[in-house]
Design a protein around this motif. Structure first.
Motif, PDB file in Angstrom:
ATOM      1  N   UNK A  61      15.719  99.541 -18.298  1.00 12.41           N
ATOM      2  CA  UNK A  61      15.240 100.252 -16.641  1.00 12.41           C
ATOM      3  C   UNK A  61      13.762  99.652 -16.798  1.00 12.41           C
ATOM      4  N   UNK A  62      12.874  99.647 -18.091  1.00 13.96           N
ATOM      5  CA  UNK A  62      11.360  99.285 -17.394  1.00 13.96           C
ATOM      6  C   UNK A  62      11.712  97.665 -17.347  1.00 13.96           C
ATOM      7  N   UNK A  63      12.657  96.783 -17.539  1.00  9.67           N
ATOM      8  CA  UNK A  63      12.856  95.700 -16.758  1.00  9.67           C
ATOM      9  C   UNK A  63      13.185  95.527 -15.394  1.00  9.67           C
ATOM     10  N   UNK A  64      14.038  96.543 -15.480  1.00 15.45           N
ATOM     11  CA  UNK A  64      14.947  96.733 -13.858  1.00 15.45           C
ATOM     12  C   UNK A  64      13.126  96.916 -12.991  1.00 15.45           C
ATOM     13  N   UNK A  65      12.279  98.138 -13.238  1.00 14.78           N
ATOM     14  CA  UNK A  65      11.881  97.786 -12.232  1.00 14.78           C
ATOM     15  C   UNK A  65      10.405  96.738 -12.386  1.00 14.78           C
ATOM     16  N   UNK A  66      10.117  96.077 -13.694  1.00 15.41           N
ATOM     17  CA  UNK A  66       9.387  95.060 -13.391  1.00 15.41           C
ATOM     18  C   UNK A  66      10.065  93.923 -12.311  1.00 15.41           C
ATOM     19  N   UNK A  67      11.232  93.470 -13.052  1.00 19.69           N
ATOM     20  CA  UNK A  67      12.065  92.755 -11.960  1.00 19.69           C
ATOM     21  C   UNK A  67      12.289  93.087 -10.400  1.00 19.69           C
ATOM     22  N   UNK A  68      11.890  94.017 -10.987  1.00 17.71           N
ATOM     23  CA  UNK A  68      12.261  94.238  -9.188  1.00 17.71           C
ATOM     24  C   UNK A  68      10.441  94.047  -8.091  1.00 17.71           C
ATOM     25  N   UNK A  69       9.665  94.372  -9.048  1.00 11.19           N
ATOM     26  CA  UNK A  69       8.229  93.956  -8.773  1.00 11.19           C
ATOM     27  C   UNK A  69       8.267  92.633  -8.392  1.00 11.19           C
ATOM     28  N   UNK A  70       8.774  91.620  -9.220  1.00 10.07           N
ATOM     29  CA  UNK A  70       8.902  90.500  -8.813  1.00 10.07           C
ATOM     30  C   UNK A  70       9.823  89.914  -7.311  1.00 10.07           C
ATOM     31  N   UNK A  71      10.506  90.163  -8.042  1.00  8.62           N
ATOM     32  CA  UNK A  71      11.949  90.221  -6.345  1.00  8.62           C
ATOM     33  C   UNK A  71      10.458  89.996  -4.867  1.00  8.62           C
ATOM     34  N   UNK A  72      10.061  91.568  -5.233  1.00 11.49           N
ATOM     35  CA  UNK A  72       9.402  92.064  -3.643  1.00 11.49           C
ATOM     36  C   UNK A  72       8.592  91.070  -3.840  1.00 11.49           C
ATOM     37  N   UNK A  73       7.468  90.527  -4.425  1.00 16.36           N
ATOM     38  CA  UNK A  73       6.262  90.295  -4.000  1.00 16.36           C
ATOM     39  C   UNK A  73       6.552  88.638  -3.970  1.00 16.36           C
ATOM     40  N   UNK A  74       7.286  87.856  -4.492  1.00 18.72           N
ATOM     41  CA  UNK A  74       8.446  87.157  -4.283  1.00 18.72           C
ATOM     42  C   UNK A  74       8.867  86.912  -2.788  1.00 18.72           C
ATOM     43  N   UNK A  75       9.610  88.196  -2.180  1.00 15.50           N
ATOM     44  CA  UNK A  75      10.234  87.762  -0.808  1.00 15.50           C
ATOM     45  C   UNK A  75       8.572  87.996   0.123  1.00 15.50           C
ATOM     46  N   UNK A  76       7.570  88.488  -0.470  1.00 13.13           N
ATOM     47  CA  UNK A  76       6.807  88.415   0.641  1.00 13.13           C
ATOM     48  C   UNK A  76       6.420  87.454   0.946  1.00 13.13           C
ATOM     49  N   UNK A  77       5.864  86.388  -0.052  1.00  8.08           N
ATOM     50  CA  UNK A  77       6.075  85.103   0.003  1.00  8.08           C
ATOM     51  C   UNK A  77       6.684  84.393   0.667  1.00  8.08           C
TER      52      UNK A  77
END
Length: 191
Positions: free
Chosen positions: A103-119
């Motif tokens: 669950x914690x890994x999922x949250x971290x990976x979603x933040x990575x995907x979101x930040x990469x999406x913004x870029x």
């Protein structure tokens, strides 16, 4: 995937996506090898190296080779894991702690995907180019990060649900790697 082998339609679809992505990752790795061999041959045989090879490899091919294979590697239990004591823990505690970790890994990976999406959006709309011999766009690299991080977040979500259901039900519903320190007879019993 569960130990019983009964994947739902979502699990089968996710596995299909992972197969496609790992195929693309392998293609990127093979392309890296071809570009390097061509560059070295051109450099030493004709003294005309490929001026764009390092930019292509560093900006696109390495990103694709890494991020597109992440989820399939997790599905195959290929990531580094310290599991010396995990099989000695009570089953419900083991599944509960694994579920919390995923669950914690999922949250971290979603933040990575979101930040990469913004870029990705900023690079696409700004027409960003790498400053090199060949001015290639930067957005494909961000797209590969978004896809790779997004798919592995889905795989982590599946593992979270499987482990939490295993914890609550007491049944083995989550796919676990086979312990390395046991013999074949013990491996069958561990699953």
């Amino acid at each position: 995937m569960t130990v019983t082998g009964k994947d739902g339609s979502f699990g089968r679809a996710l596995s299909g996506i992972e197969r496609i992505l790992v195929l693309l990752s392998g293609f990127a790795l093979g392309t890296i090898m071809l570009v390097v061999v061509t560059d070295v041959s051109m450099r030493y045989l004709f003294r005309q190296p490929l001026s764009w090879s390092y930019d292509l490899i560093g900006s696109y091919l390495m990103v694709g080779a890494f991020f597109l294979a992440l989820s399939d590697t997790m599905k195959q239990h290929g990531h580094i894991a310290i599991d010396m004591f995990v099989y000695k823990l009570p089953r419900r505690f083991m599944h509960g702690s694994q579920g919390l970790g995923y669950l914690l890994a999922t949250l971290i990976l979603l933040v990575i995907a979101q930040q990469a999406g913004h870029r990705l959006i900023a690079a696409w709309s700004g027409g960003d180019l790498i400053s090199a011999t060949v001015p290639w766009p930067t957005w494909p690299s961000y797209l590969m990060v978004v896809i790779g991080a997004g798919v592995i977040a889905l795989r982590c979500t599946v593992r979270t649900v499987q482990h939490m259901l295993s914890c609550w039900s007491g049944q083995q519903l989550a796919d676990m790697p086979v312990p390395h320190e046991t013999d074949l007879h013990d491996k069958d019993q561990a699953l």
